[in-house]
Design an enzyme around this catalytic site. Structure first.
Site, PDB file in Angstrom:
ATOM      1  N   LEU A 159      49.715  36.729   9.724  1.00  0.00           N
ATOM      2  CA  LEU A 159      49.712  37.543   8.577  1.00  0.00           C
ATOM      3  C   LEU A 159      49.147  36.903   7.210  1.00  0.00           C
ATOM      4  O   LEU A 159      49.351  35.791   7.218  1.00  0.00           O
ATOM      5  CB  LEU A 159      51.037  38.397   8.335  1.00  0.00           C
ATOM      6  CG  LEU A 159      51.676  39.515   9.379  1.00  0.00           C
ATOM      7  CD1 LEU A 159      52.893  39.920   9.032  1.00  0.00           C
ATOM      8  CD2 LEU A 159      50.700  40.619   9.524  1.00  0.00           C
ATOM      9  N   SER A 189      42.882  37.060  12.260  1.00  0.00           N
ATOM     10  CA  SER A 189      42.519  37.191  13.656  1.00  0.00           C
ATOM     11  C   SER A 189      43.508  38.323  14.298  1.00  0.00           C
ATOM     12  O   SER A 189      44.253  37.873  15.199  1.00  0.00           O
ATOM     13  CB  SER A 189      42.235  35.906  14.347  1.00  0.00           C
ATOM     14  OG  SER A 189      43.183  35.029  14.231  1.00  0.00           O
ATOM     15  N   GLY A 218      49.459  35.614   4.019  1.00  0.00           N
ATOM     16  CA  GLY A 218      50.766  35.147   3.325  1.00  0.00           C
ATOM     17  C   GLY A 218      51.705  34.481   4.018  1.00  0.00           C
ATOM     18  O   GLY A 218      52.758  33.840   3.812  1.00  0.00           O
TER      19      GLY A 218
HETATM   20  N1  LIG Z   1      42.415  44.620   4.178  1.00  0.00           N
HETATM   21  C1  LIG Z   1      42.634  43.276   4.273  1.00  0.00           C
HETATM   22  N2  LIG Z   1      43.368  42.531   5.120  1.00  0.00           N
HETATM   23  C2  LIG Z   1      43.863  41.693   5.186  1.00  0.00           C
HETATM   24  N3  LIG Z   1      43.231  40.745   4.446  1.00  0.00           N
HETATM   25  C3  LIG Z   1      42.478  41.049   3.386  1.00  0.00           C
HETATM   26  C4  LIG Z   1      42.063  42.415   3.151  1.00  0.00           C
HETATM   27  N4  LIG Z   1      41.199  42.483   2.043  1.00  0.00           N
HETATM   28  C5  LIG Z   1      41.339  41.459   1.745  1.00  0.00           C
HETATM   29  N5  LIG Z   1      41.926  40.379   2.387  1.00  0.00           N
HETATM   30  C6  LIG Z   1      41.728  38.898   2.073  1.00  0.00           C
HETATM   31  O1  LIG Z   1      41.000  38.498   3.232  1.00  0.00           O
HETATM   32  C7  LIG Z   1      41.642  37.485   4.028  1.00  0.00           C
HETATM   33  C8  LIG Z   1      41.660  37.719   5.401  1.00  0.00           C
HETATM   34  O2  LIG Z   1      40.436  37.461   5.968  1.00  0.00           O
HETATM   35  P1  LIG Z   1      40.154  37.204   7.526  1.00  0.00           P
HETATM   36  O3  LIG Z   1      38.795  36.828   7.695  1.00  0.00           O
HETATM   37  O4  LIG Z   1      41.144  35.920   7.861  1.00  0.00           O
HETATM   38  O5  LIG Z   1      40.681  38.463   8.194  1.00  0.00           O
HETATM   39  S1  LIG Z   1      40.181  38.784   9.774  1.00  0.00           S
HETATM   40  O6  LIG Z   1      40.567  37.790  10.713  1.00  0.00           O
HETATM   41  O7  LIG Z   1      39.010  39.360  10.043  1.00  0.00           O
HETATM   42  O8  LIG Z   1      41.388  39.908   9.929  1.00  0.00           O
HETATM   43  C9  LIG Z   1      43.050  37.343   3.423  1.00  0.00           C
HETATM   44  O9  LIG Z   1      43.534  35.895   3.458  1.00  0.00           O
HETATM   45  P2  LIG Z   1      44.781  35.183   4.146  1.00  0.00           P
HETATM   46  O10 LIG Z   1      45.768  35.935   2.828  1.00  0.00           O
HETATM   47  O11 LIG Z   1      44.764  34.182   3.720  1.00  0.00           O
HETATM   48  O12 LIG Z   1      45.316  35.794   5.152  1.00  0.00           O
HETATM   49  C10 LIG Z   1      43.012  38.240   2.203  1.00  0.00           C
HETATM   50  O13 LIG Z   1      43.007  37.427   1.203  1.00  0.00           O
HETATM   51  N1  LIG Z   2      56.238  26.336   6.311  1.00  0.00           N
HETATM   52  C1  LIG Z   2      55.624  26.949   5.428  1.00  0.00           C
HETATM   53  N2  LIG Z   2      53.973  26.732   5.808  1.00  0.00           N
HETATM   54  C2  LIG Z   2      53.225  27.212   5.197  1.00  0.00           C
HETATM   55  N3  LIG Z   2      53.305  27.847   3.832  1.00  0.00           N
HETATM   56  C3  LIG Z   2      54.654  27.906   3.417  1.00  0.00           C
HETATM   57  C4  LIG Z   2      55.709  27.416   4.412  1.00  0.00           C
HETATM   58  N4  LIG Z   2      56.775  27.678   3.696  1.00  0.00           N
HETATM   59  C5  LIG Z   2      56.446  28.427   2.562  1.00  0.00           C
HETATM   60  N5  LIG Z   2      55.111  28.585   2.454  1.00  0.00           N
HETATM   61  C6  LIG Z   2      54.309  29.239   1.300  1.00  0.00           C
HETATM   62  O1  LIG Z   2      53.975  30.228   1.850  1.00  0.00           O
HETATM   63  C7  LIG Z   2      52.534  30.549   1.209  1.00  0.00           C
HETATM   64  C8  LIG Z   2      51.675  30.833   2.167  1.00  0.00           C
HETATM   65  O2  LIG Z   2      50.322  31.179   1.628  1.00  0.00           O
HETATM   66  P1  LIG Z   2      48.819  30.863   2.421  1.00  0.00           P
HETATM   67  O3  LIG Z   2      49.109  29.542   3.052  1.00  0.00           O
HETATM   68  O4  LIG Z   2      48.005  31.263   1.272  1.00  0.00           O
HETATM   69  O5  LIG Z   2      48.882  31.963   3.467  1.00  0.00           O
HETATM   70  P2  LIG Z   2      47.719  32.680   4.368  1.00  0.00           P
HETATM   71  O6  LIG Z   2      46.659  31.813   4.391  1.00  0.00           O
HETATM   72  O7  LIG Z   2      48.599  32.965   5.632  1.00  0.00           O
HETATM   73  O8  LIG Z   2      47.348  33.715   3.561  1.00  0.00           O
HETATM   74  C9  LIG Z   2      52.424  29.584   0.306  1.00  0.00           C
HETATM   75  O9  LIG Z   2      52.834  29.730  -1.173  1.00  0.00           O
HETATM   76  C10 LIG Z   2      53.392  28.381   0.925  1.00  0.00           C
HETATM   77  O10 LIG Z   2      53.612  27.265  -0.356  1.00  0.00           O
END
Ligand SMILES: Nc1ncnc2c1ncn2[C@@H]1O[C@H](COP(=O)(O)OS(=O)(=O)O)[C@@H](OP(=O)(O)O)[C@H]1O
Ligand SMILES: Nc1ncnc2c1ncn2[C@@H]1O[C@H](COP(=O)(O)OP(=O)(O)O)[C@@H](O)[C@H]1O
Length: 208
Positions: free
Chosen positions: A35, A108, A37
């Site tokens: 997911l 993904s 985050g």
């Molecule tokens: N609708 C929606 N759903 C999910 N995520 C969203 C959306 N809109 C923008 N974002 C931002 O885009 C990042 C996800 O892109 P991805 O290429 O990893 O998504 S996917 O694999 O095609 O589902 C995702 O990054 P991460 O937070 O690092 O996962 C978000 O920052």
């Molecule tokens: N074990 C861990 N592994 C990765 N991130 C962690 C962990 N514990 C806490 N975090 C925190 O969770 C957040 C994850 O954000 P991010 O790496 O941008 O997630 P994503 O790329 O999946 O959206 C960061 O603020 C990071 O410091």
């Protein structure tokens, strides 16, 4: 696959094993799914840093960054996400063939797409890592303020809220980031890369 009989595959003289010999290590794809985050980017960045300092050639393909360039015409519909994963899968195949330890950080969300990428690699070359974290914790972290915007109705089709996430059924690794520290996650990954089918530090002589 589109059949095009006017295009013929070109063989080359230098193969992946030759490149691995120069680099001194094997290559594989480490595919982080989870997911928004959950910790994909954080783990990708830390893992790259750790491997780099061990003299390993790495490259991170992060969804956010790829969507600024190669995939800047891709949105978040189901079809777009599928195409996003297909393209990044193809790019990861090229990077892996180049000898690079390729770290992919993409939500993904669909199992079929992840398996489709997996099917293009030999055993051990595709390491699927489920970056597992409860939605409530991801939302609590909200590192980019996106969940807040979702709750304000500003972002539609958000994964885990109104767009599905299919958890991997048989990933090579599960990293539970709500209970494990970042350091624990990296240690677990490095241990896996050394102990399992592809020991990145021992060059395999039979992969082409
Ligand atoms: N609708 C929606 N759903 C999910 N995520 C969203 C959306 N809109 C923008 N974002 C931002 O885009 C990042 C996800 O892109 P991805 O290429 O990893 O998504 S996917 O694999 O095609 O589902 C995702 O990054 P991460 O937070 O690092 O996962 C978000 O920052
Ligand atoms: N074990 C861990 N592994 C990765 N991130 C962690 C962990 N514990 C806490 N975090 C925190 O969770 C957040 C994850 O954000 P991010 O790496 O941008 O997630 P994503 O790329 O999946 O959206 C960061 O603020 C990071 O410091």
């Amino acid at each position: 696959m589109t059949e095009n009989k006017t295009i013929v595959w070109q063989n080359r003289l230098i193969d992946r094993v030759s490149r691995s010999r120069i680099l001194g290590h094997n290559s594989c794809v480490i595919w982080l799914t989870g997911l928004s985050g959950s910790g994909k980017s954080t783990i990708a960045t830390s893992l790259e840093n750790e491997l780099h300092h061990q003299g390993v050639l790495t490259y991170v393909l992060d969804g956010d960054n790829i969507r600024h360039g190669l995939n800047n015409n891709i949105g978040f519909s189901e079809a777009d996400r599928k195409e996003n994963i297909r393209r990044v899968g193809e790019v990861s195949k090229l990077f892996c063939d180049a000898g690079v330890i390729t770290i992919v950080a993409l939500i993904s969300p669909f199992e079929e797409d992840r398996n489709s990428v997996r099917s293009q690699f030999s055993n051990g070359e595709f390491v699927e890592v489920f970056v597992k974290c409860p939605l409530v914790e991801c939302e609590n972290r909200d590192p980019k303020g996106l969940y807040k915007k979702v709750r304000e109705g500003k972002i539609p089709n958000f994964t885990g809220i109104d767009s599905p996430y299919e958890e991997p059924k048989n990933p090579e690794l599960v990293l539970e980031t709500n209970t494990m520290s970042i350091e624990d996650c990296i240690k677990r990954l490095i241990d896996y890369l050394v102990e399992n089918p592809i020991n990145i530090f021992s060059i395999k002589e039979n992969n082409t």
